[in-house]
Scaffold this active site. Structure first.
Site, PDB file in Angstrom:
ATOM      1  N   SER A 141       0.851  -1.197   0.000  1.00 30.03           N
ATOM      2  CA  SER A 141       0.000   0.000   0.000  1.00 30.03           C
ATOM      3  C   SER A 141       0.885   1.245   0.000  1.00 30.03           C
ATOM      4  O   SER A 141       1.960   1.257   0.599  1.00 30.03           O
ATOM      5  CB  SER A 141      -0.903   0.030   1.229  1.00 30.03           C
TER       6      SER A 141
ATOM      7  N   TYR B   8       0.004  -0.009  10.975  1.00 25.07           N
ATOM      8  CA  TYR B   8      -0.290  -0.533   9.641  1.00 25.07           C
ATOM      9  C   TYR B   8       0.665   0.046   8.603  1.00 25.07           C
ATOM     10  O   TYR B   8       1.218  -0.680   7.770  1.00 25.07           O
ATOM     11  CB  TYR B   8      -1.731  -0.192   9.273  1.00 25.07           C
TER      12      TYR B   8
END
Length: 255
Positions: free
Chosen positions: A137, A150
């Site tokens: 990501s 994250y």
């Protein structure tokens, strides 16, 4: 040993993982749908793709990862493609987040590393062939408020992929790939994926042919799945495909 090529997709029951499973099955792979808690979704997907099998495990538990390898040995005897898609996001700002929540995020990354290690050692090195595709990501490089653990783990996944690609450069036939989701941009008329723009057609399943992508219900999920199956799992794919916010140097010996 199963004669068809085998692909294992972690977190394969839903979302982008499910899209990858569908695309790989359409390309002729016997697909392992890994899941942790999404039993019903995984079973439904297996029924849809037909050429597949279920494999349940909590990747943060090393013992369960070892059990996965044992099941793969008994079920297929091979893994040709590993798609590390499973993810977990513990959302909270730094003040309210607990140490236990941070560790929950970190142990999944450890599981991804360990699963990749076992797949390489047990299957890919023995066959001198394989593809490892890590779904990342852009937040691993841009950051995102409320998702510090994250974003740290996605940055770690990027570094893991590049380092692994360097380690594998002498292993003919085995490659590691990085696909951050930031590279998937879409509208009603086109999909931009890994720097390539595909025109959207609305009259068929999702495929990549002659610069066109045919529309499906899941964009970008299905488009990404098709791209992985068509362009990263083929034998002549590049050693690593890093598509981040900045260009990367060619893979080679560390300086």
């Amino acid at each position: 040993m199963i004669e068809k090529p085998v692909a294992l997709v972690t977190g394969g029951a839903k979302g982008i993982g499910a899209a990858c499973c569908r695309a790989l099955a359409a390309e002729g792979f016997y697909v392992g749908i890994h899941y942790n808690q999404s039993t019903a979704s995984a079973q439904t997907l297996r029924d849809q793709i037909r050429e597949g099998f279920l494999i349940q495990a909590d990747l943060s538990d090393i013992g369960q990862v070892d059990a996965m390898i044992g099941k793969l040995k008994d079920t297929t005897g091979r893994v040709d493609v590993l798609v590390n898609n499973a993810g977990r996001s513990v959302n909270a700002d730094i003040i309210s987040m607990k140490v236990e929540q941070f560790d929950e995020q970190r142990t999944l990354t450890r599981g991804v590393w360990y699963l990749t290690k076992r797949i390489l050692r047990q299957f890919m090195f023995r066959n001198s062939a394989g593809r490892i595709i890590n779904i990342s990501s852009v937040v691993g490089h841009t950051g995102n408020a409320g998702q510090i653990p994250y974003t740290m783990e996605k940055a770690a996944l990027d570094a893991f992929t590049r380092s692994l690609a360097r380690e594998l450069k002498e292993e003919l036939g085995i490659t590691a790939h990085l696909q951050p989701l930031a590279d998937v941009k879409y509208s009603d008329d086109e999909v931009s994926l890994c720097g390539r723009v595909f025109r959207v057609r609305h009259d068929g399943p999702c495929t990549f042919e002659d610069g066109e992508v045919q529309q499906a219900k899941w964009i970008p999920g299905e488009a990404l799945g098709s791209f992985l199956a068509d362009h990263l799992c083929c034998p002549d794919s590049a050693t690593v495909i890093p598509r981040l916010l900045r260009p990367d140097p060619p893979i080679g010996p560390p300086r």
